[in-house]
Design a protein around this motif. Sequence first.
Motif, PDB file in Angstrom:
ATOM      1  N   ASN A 140      61.593  55.585  75.235  1.00 58.58           N
ATOM      2  CA  ASN A 140      61.034  55.736  76.588  1.00 58.58           C
ATOM      3  C   ASN A 140      59.699  54.993  76.731  1.00 58.58           C
ATOM      4  N   SER A 141      59.658  53.760  76.233  1.00 58.99           N
ATOM      5  CA  SER A 141      58.403  53.011  76.231  1.00 58.99           C
ATOM      6  C   SER A 141      57.891  52.743  77.641  1.00 58.99           C
ATOM      7  N   PHE A 142      58.790  52.628  78.631  1.00 62.89           N
ATOM      8  CA  PHE A 142      58.347  52.411  80.003  1.00 62.89           C
ATOM      9  C   PHE A 142      57.576  53.626  80.513  1.00 62.89           C
ATOM     10  N   GLY A 166      45.917  43.337  88.093  1.00 63.77           N
ATOM     11  CA  GLY A 166      46.531  44.369  87.255  1.00 63.77           C
ATOM     12  C   GLY A 166      48.043  44.308  87.267  1.00 63.77           C
ATOM     13  N   TYR A 167      48.617  44.091  88.442  1.00 59.63           N
ATOM     14  CA  TYR A 167      50.071  44.095  88.568  1.00 59.63           C
ATOM     15  C   TYR A 167      50.717  43.044  87.684  1.00 59.63           C
ATOM     16  N   ASP A 168      50.177  41.831  87.688  1.00 55.46           N
ATOM     17  CA  ASP A 168      50.814  40.755  86.934  1.00 55.46           C
ATOM     18  C   ASP A 168      50.845  41.054  85.439  1.00 55.46           C
ATOM     19  N   SER A 169      49.733  41.548  84.891  1.00 51.97           N
ATOM     20  CA  SER A 169      49.693  41.875  83.462  1.00 51.97           C
ATOM     21  C   SER A 169      50.728  42.932  83.119  1.00 51.97           C
ATOM     22  N   SER A 170      50.868  43.917  84.004  1.00 57.36           N
ATOM     23  CA  SER A 170      51.724  45.060  83.731  1.00 57.36           C
ATOM     24  C   SER A 170      53.204  44.738  83.875  1.00 57.36           C
ATOM     25  N   TYR A 171      53.584  44.147  85.018  1.00 63.71           N
ATOM     26  CA  TYR A 171      55.012  43.929  85.253  1.00 63.71           C
ATOM     27  C   TYR A 171      55.584  42.954  84.237  1.00 63.71           C
ATOM     28  N   TYR A 172      54.793  41.956  83.821  1.00 54.24           N
ATOM     29  CA  TYR A 172      55.329  40.966  82.884  1.00 54.24           C
ATOM     30  C   TYR A 172      55.538  41.570  81.502  1.00 54.24           C
ATOM     31  N   SER A 173      54.698  42.525  81.143  1.00 58.42           N
ATOM     32  CA  SER A 173      54.899  43.243  79.886  1.00 58.42           C
ATOM     33  C   SER A 173      56.255  43.933  79.885  1.00 58.42           C
ATOM     34  N   GLY A 174      56.665  44.472  81.036  1.00 65.30           N
ATOM     35  CA  GLY A 174      57.939  45.185  81.119  1.00 65.30           C
ATOM     36  C   GLY A 174      59.147  44.280  81.085  1.00 65.30           C
ATOM     37  N   ILE A 175      59.091  43.147  81.790  1.00 68.46           N
ATOM     38  CA  ILE A 175      60.290  42.300  81.845  1.00 68.46           C
ATOM     39  C   ILE A 175      60.553  41.586  80.525  1.00 68.46           C
ATOM     40  N   ASN A 181      60.166  50.039  85.819  1.00 64.61           N
ATOM     41  CA  ASN A 181      60.983  51.192  85.443  1.00 64.61           C
ATOM     42  C   ASN A 181      62.128  51.398  86.440  1.00 64.61           C
ATOM     43  N   ALA A 182      61.885  51.032  87.699  1.00 66.88           N
ATOM     44  CA  ALA A 182      62.920  51.191  88.726  1.00 66.88           C
ATOM     45  C   ALA A 182      64.005  50.127  88.624  1.00 66.88           C
ATOM     46  N   THR A 183      63.681  48.966  88.063  1.00 64.25           N
ATOM     47  CA  THR A 183      64.658  47.862  88.024  1.00 64.25           C
ATOM     48  C   THR A 183      65.220  47.578  86.634  1.00 64.25           C
ATOM     49  N   LYS A 184      64.705  48.246  85.609  1.00 63.21           N
ATOM     50  CA  LYS A 184      65.083  47.902  84.232  1.00 63.21           C
ATOM     51  C   LYS A 184      66.562  48.130  83.945  1.00 63.21           C
ATOM     52  N   GLY A 185      67.212  49.007  84.710  1.00 66.19           N
ATOM     53  CA  GLY A 185      68.623  49.299  84.465  1.00 66.19           C
ATOM     54  C   GLY A 185      69.584  48.287  85.053  1.00 66.19           C
ATOM     55  N   ASP A 235      41.145  49.467  90.918  1.00 66.28           N
ATOM     56  CA  ASP A 235      42.299  48.845  91.571  1.00 66.28           C
ATOM     57  C   ASP A 235      43.113  47.992  90.604  1.00 66.28           C
ATOM     58  N   VAL A 236      42.438  47.412  89.610  1.00 68.43           N
ATOM     59  CA  VAL A 236      43.188  46.737  88.540  1.00 68.43           C
ATOM     60  C   VAL A 236      44.101  47.750  87.854  1.00 68.43           C
ATOM     61  N   GLY A 237      43.549  48.950  87.597  1.00 74.28           N
ATOM     62  CA  GLY A 237      44.342  50.007  86.959  1.00 74.28           C
ATOM     63  C   GLY A 237      45.507  50.450  87.830  1.00 74.28           C
ATOM     64  N   LEU A 238      45.283  50.553  89.138  1.00 74.65           N
ATOM     65  CA  LEU A 238      46.379  50.912  90.044  1.00 74.65           C
ATOM     66  C   LEU A 238      47.451  49.819  90.055  1.00 74.65           C
ATOM     67  N   GLY A 239      47.013  48.561  89.964  1.00 76.42           N
ATOM     68  CA  GLY A 239      47.960  47.454  89.879  1.00 76.42           C
ATOM     69  C   GLY A 239      48.792  47.519  88.613  1.00 76.42           C
ATOM     70  N   LEU A 240      48.141  47.861  87.506  1.00 73.13           N
ATOM     71  CA  LEU A 240      48.861  48.035  86.235  1.00 73.13           C
ATOM     72  C   LEU A 240      49.927  49.120  86.375  1.00 73.13           C
ATOM     73  N   LEU A 241      49.542  50.231  86.998  1.00 70.48           N
ATOM     74  CA  LEU A 241      50.465  51.351  87.173  1.00 70.48           C
ATOM     75  C   LEU A 241      51.631  50.961  88.083  1.00 70.48           C
ATOM     76  N   LEU A 242      51.342  50.290  89.174  1.00 69.78           N
ATOM     77  CA  LEU A 242      52.394  49.881  90.102  1.00 69.78           C
ATOM     78  C   LEU A 242      53.384  48.937  89.428  1.00 69.78           C
ATOM     79  N   GLY A 243      52.871  48.025  88.605  1.00 63.83           N
ATOM     80  CA  GLY A 243      53.747  47.078  87.917  1.00 63.83           C
ATOM     81  C   GLY A 243      54.762  47.767  87.031  1.00 63.83           C
ATOM     82  N   ILE A 244      54.323  48.771  86.288  1.00 61.80           N
ATOM     83  CA  ILE A 244      55.239  49.445  85.367  1.00 61.80           C
ATOM     84  C   ILE A 244      56.188  50.372  86.128  1.00 61.80           C
TER      85      ILE A 244
END
Length: 510
Positions: A328-330, A32-41, A176-180, A163-172
Amino acid sequence: MVAQVSIVDSARAEWRAIAICLFITVAAFQFGYDSSYYSGILVMDPFIKAYGHYDPEVNAYAMSSRIQSITTSIINVGEFIGAASSFAIDDKIGRRGGMFVSSVFVVIGVIFQVSANNLGLLIAGRLVLGYAVGLISCLVPLYVADCSPARFRGALVSIYQFDVGLGLLLGIIVDNATKGRSDSGAYRIPMTVQLIFPMILVPGLILFAPESPRWLLSKGKVEEARNALQRLHGPRPDFIESQIQDIMQLIDKDRVSKGSWKDMFYWNTDGRKAYLGMALQGEEAVKLTRIINIFWLIGFNIAWQQASGINFITSYGILFFKAIGITNSFLIQMGLYLAPMPAIWINQYCIERFGRRSMLLLSTISVAVVLLVVGSAGSATNKTVAMIALDKMIVGMVYIFMVVFNLALGPAVWVVTSEISTGPNRSKLMAMSSGTSWVCSWLVTFTFPYLFNADAASLQAKVGFIYGSLMISAAIWIFFFLPETAGRTLEEIHIMFQHGVAAREFKSES
C-alpha cells in the motif's frame, strides 16, 4: 509610547494584501504536484510498459535506473534554467507578468507530456514544465515578500511551502485514483490535471492581483504603484504615500550604484546576500577576502534545503517504500504528505515568535538525527522478523522527517531567501539562490536511483547517512552565518547589509 496594534486588528486592516498574497501562492501547487504525481506513475505498469524495457529474466517490463534518473531529474534542469532567467523576465515585465509566462509554459509542458509517444517528447515536456516551475519558485516568494505587510511576511511566504505540500498530496491522490487502470490513462490523467493550476491563477492575476508596487516604482510608474498599493491596502492615502516615500528613498539610493551581476561575486553587500541565499538554497565584511571567498564558493555549491535529501522522498517515495517491502505504498505516501501539514502551520507562528535562525537550527538538527537513524536501520542485512520491524521503523522515521523538515527547513528557507534578496539586484539575487537550489535538487534526484537501486550502488536506506551528515554541516553553518531577519522591513534588512552588520547582531540592532 506607541500602542502596539494587536495581530487581529493588523490582519483586519491588511486583509486585502493578505488575501492577494494567499491567492498568489496557489502557483506553488504546480511545484508540489509535479514531484508527487511523477513519483507515483513510475511504478504504474502502463507507464513502465511505455517507457521501460522487457526483462526476460522476470518475464515482465522493468524500468532501468538510467530512465528513472533522466525522466525524473530533467525537470530540475528546466527549473534551473527558469530560475536563472527569472531576473530577465522580472526586469522586463515584472513579477506578475512573469507568472503569466510561467502559466503558458505549464500548458505547453503538459501538452508535450500527454501527447508523448516516445521518450524524447516526454523529456522535452518535463523540461518545459520545469522551466515554468523555476519561474514560479523565484517570482512567487518575491511577489509575496513585496506585497505582504511586514508583520505577516514570514507567515505568508511560508504558505508557499504549505501549498507545495498540498500539491504533493493532490498528486498522490490523483495517482491513487488512476493506478488501477490498464491503459495509458493511468499516467496521462495525472499529467493532464496540471492544467487546473494556470486555469485558476491566470483569472486571478487579471481580475484582482496587482503588480508589485516596488517593481512599479523601480520603473518610475508612480501612479500605477499608487493604484497597486490601494488595491493591496485599501483607501488609506496617508499610509500609501508614506509607503511610496520609503520605497522610493531606497530605490533612489540604489540607483546611485546600479546593480550588476559582478556585485554578487565580491564580498560586498550583494555578494554576502548571494552567498547566504545560495547556501540556504558572511560573516562581517572583514578584509579576509581570500578565506571568505573560498567559503563563499562552498556556499555556492551547497543548498542546505536540498542537502536534506527531501527530493528522494518527493520524487521517489513510492519506489522507496516498495523497495523496502512496504505494501500500500500509495496510501503510505498519501499519509506522508498529510503528516507535516500541522508543522507548516506551527512554523508560521514560530518563525515570527522565535525567529528564523532558532527554528532552522531546530529543524536541521532534528532532520539530521532522523536521517542517521534511517541509515542505521538500513544497515541491517538479515531478512528476519526483526527486519520487518526495522522496515516499519524506517517508514516511521520518514514520517518524522517530513514533520521536522516542514517545521522550518522547508518553508523558512524561502522566507529568508526572499527577505535577504533586497536592493537593486533583488531579482538577480533570488534567481541565483533559486538556481542553486534547483542544481542541488537535480543532483539529489539524478543520483538517487544510482545510490539506492539494486542495479547500481544498492545503498537503499543507508542513503540516510549521506544526507544526515550534510544536515549536521547545515546546522553549524546556520549557527555561525545566518542573520536573523524576523520583524524587519525589506528596506531595514538592505540597510543592515549595507552597514555590514554581523549575523548575530541583526536581531539586536536598532
